[in-house]
Design an enzyme around this catalytic site. Structure first.
Site, PDB file in Angstrom:
ATOM      1  N   SER A   1      70.968  60.620  28.447  1.00 31.44           N
ATOM      2  CA  SER A   1      69.889  60.210  29.351  1.00 31.44           C
ATOM      3  C   SER A   1      70.050  60.838  30.728  1.00 31.44           C
ATOM      4  O   SER A   1      69.079  61.300  31.340  1.00 31.44           O
ATOM      5  CB  SER A   1      69.855  58.682  29.472  1.00 31.44           C
ATOM      6  OG  SER A   1      69.556  58.071  28.242  1.00 31.44           O
TER       7      SER A   1
ATOM      8  N   ARG B   1      71.534  57.177  38.497  1.00 31.16           N
ATOM      9  CA  ARG B   1      71.690  55.837  37.912  1.00 31.16           C
ATOM     10  C   ARG B   1      70.493  54.950  38.248  1.00 31.16           C
ATOM     11  O   ARG B   1      70.071  54.123  37.431  1.00 31.16           O
ATOM     12  CB  ARG B   1      72.983  55.184  38.394  1.00 31.16           C
ATOM     13  CG  ARG B   1      74.182  55.564  37.521  1.00 31.16           C
ATOM     14  CD  ARG B   1      75.296  54.548  37.657  1.00 31.16           C
ATOM     15  NE  ARG B   1      76.360  54.830  36.709  1.00 31.16           N
ATOM     16  CZ  ARG B   1      76.554  54.179  35.576  1.00 31.16           C
ATOM     17  NH1 ARG B   1      75.720  53.206  35.222  1.00 31.16           N
ATOM     18  NH2 ARG B   1      77.546  54.472  34.769  1.00 31.16           N
TER      19      ARG B   1
ATOM     20  N   HIS C   1      67.812  56.023  35.885  1.00 31.26           N
ATOM     21  CA  HIS C   1      68.160  55.576  34.531  1.00 31.26           C
ATOM     22  C   HIS C   1      67.880  54.095  34.357  1.00 31.26           C
ATOM     23  O   HIS C   1      67.415  53.643  33.293  1.00 31.26           O
ATOM     24  CB  HIS C   1      69.635  55.871  34.256  1.00 31.26           C
ATOM     25  CG  HIS C   1      70.095  55.413  32.913  1.00 31.26           C
ATOM     26  ND1 HIS C   1      70.733  54.199  32.734  1.00 31.26           N
ATOM     27  CD2 HIS C   1      70.008  55.975  31.688  1.00 31.26           C
ATOM     28  CE1 HIS C   1      71.025  54.047  31.450  1.00 31.26           C
ATOM     29  NE2 HIS C   1      70.601  55.101  30.794  1.00 31.26           N
TER      30      HIS C   1
END
Length: 208
Positions: A12, A35, A38
């Site tokens: 990802s 992050r 994500h």
């Protein structure tokens, strides 16, 4: 650095990197942004994230030096604790632990908990000051900034990402002008999940 991430997570992140292109961020800032995206699926956060000079490096150094982590909610604590255990073993607490049974009318429980926690910490702080995560409570962020301006110890880093409409933009603006190390999201976006995602990026980096 020992690999601690699931292969699907790494895949990802590789996809996010391919879509982001050049951001102008340094490597630690880039990891935080990745992050956040994500965790949210929102590439628009690229234009909302801000970092005070050296904020990520200061956060990582604090973790490596034994700093603990304070959160404004139990939800943020739950999202950070597993990564803390796997990396720096930092102690993670919520300021709600300091909320008395009887609260004062006109303030929020989180703001009161922040005041009591930080006053206690300022009297007896033998390690690097904690990193503070704010994902839900702009009043708690305002309270922390008030205490520091009045002479209390400054946190090692503030991750300021309260979500909502009332008092949120004002608290973020004040944080940006405070001179304190901070990572913040502009506008009304934020939340416990995003604040925790930023913290987890720094925890992961603290292992390198």
């Amino acid at each position: 650095m020992k690999t601690i991430d699931h292969p699907i997570f790494l895949e990802s992140i590789a996809f996010i990197q391919s879509q982001l292109g050049w951001t102008g961020l340094d490597p630690l800032q880039q990891q935080v942004l990745e992050r956040l995206i994500h965790s949210s699926g929102d590439f628009d956060l690229k234009s909302l994230i801000s970092f005070s000079p050296g904020a990520c490096q200061k956060g990582v150094f604090a973790l490596q030096s034994g700093a603990n982590i304070f959160t404004d909610t139990a939800m943020a604590l739950a999202a950070v604790l597993p990564m803390a255990v796997r990396t720096s073993n930092a102690k993670v607490r919520t300021v709600l632990d300091w909320v008395p049974e009887k609260t004062v009318e006109g303030t929020t429980r989180t703001a009161l908990g922040m005041k009591r926690a930080w006053q206690e910490l300022s009297i007896d702080c033998t390690s690097p000051p904690p990193i503070v995560l704010i994902g839900s409570a702009p009043k708690a962020l305002e309270t922390l900034l008030d205490l520091v301006s009045q002479g209390s110890i400054a946190p090692s880093l503030i991750i300021g990402m309260p979500v909502g409409f009332i008092g949120v933009a004002e608290s973020k603006r004040r944080l940006s002008l405070s001179g304190l190390p901070n990572i913040a999201l502009g506008g009304t976006r934020g939340g416990a999940g995003l604040a925790a995602a930023a913290m987890n990026a720094l925890l992961r980096a603290s292992m390198s």
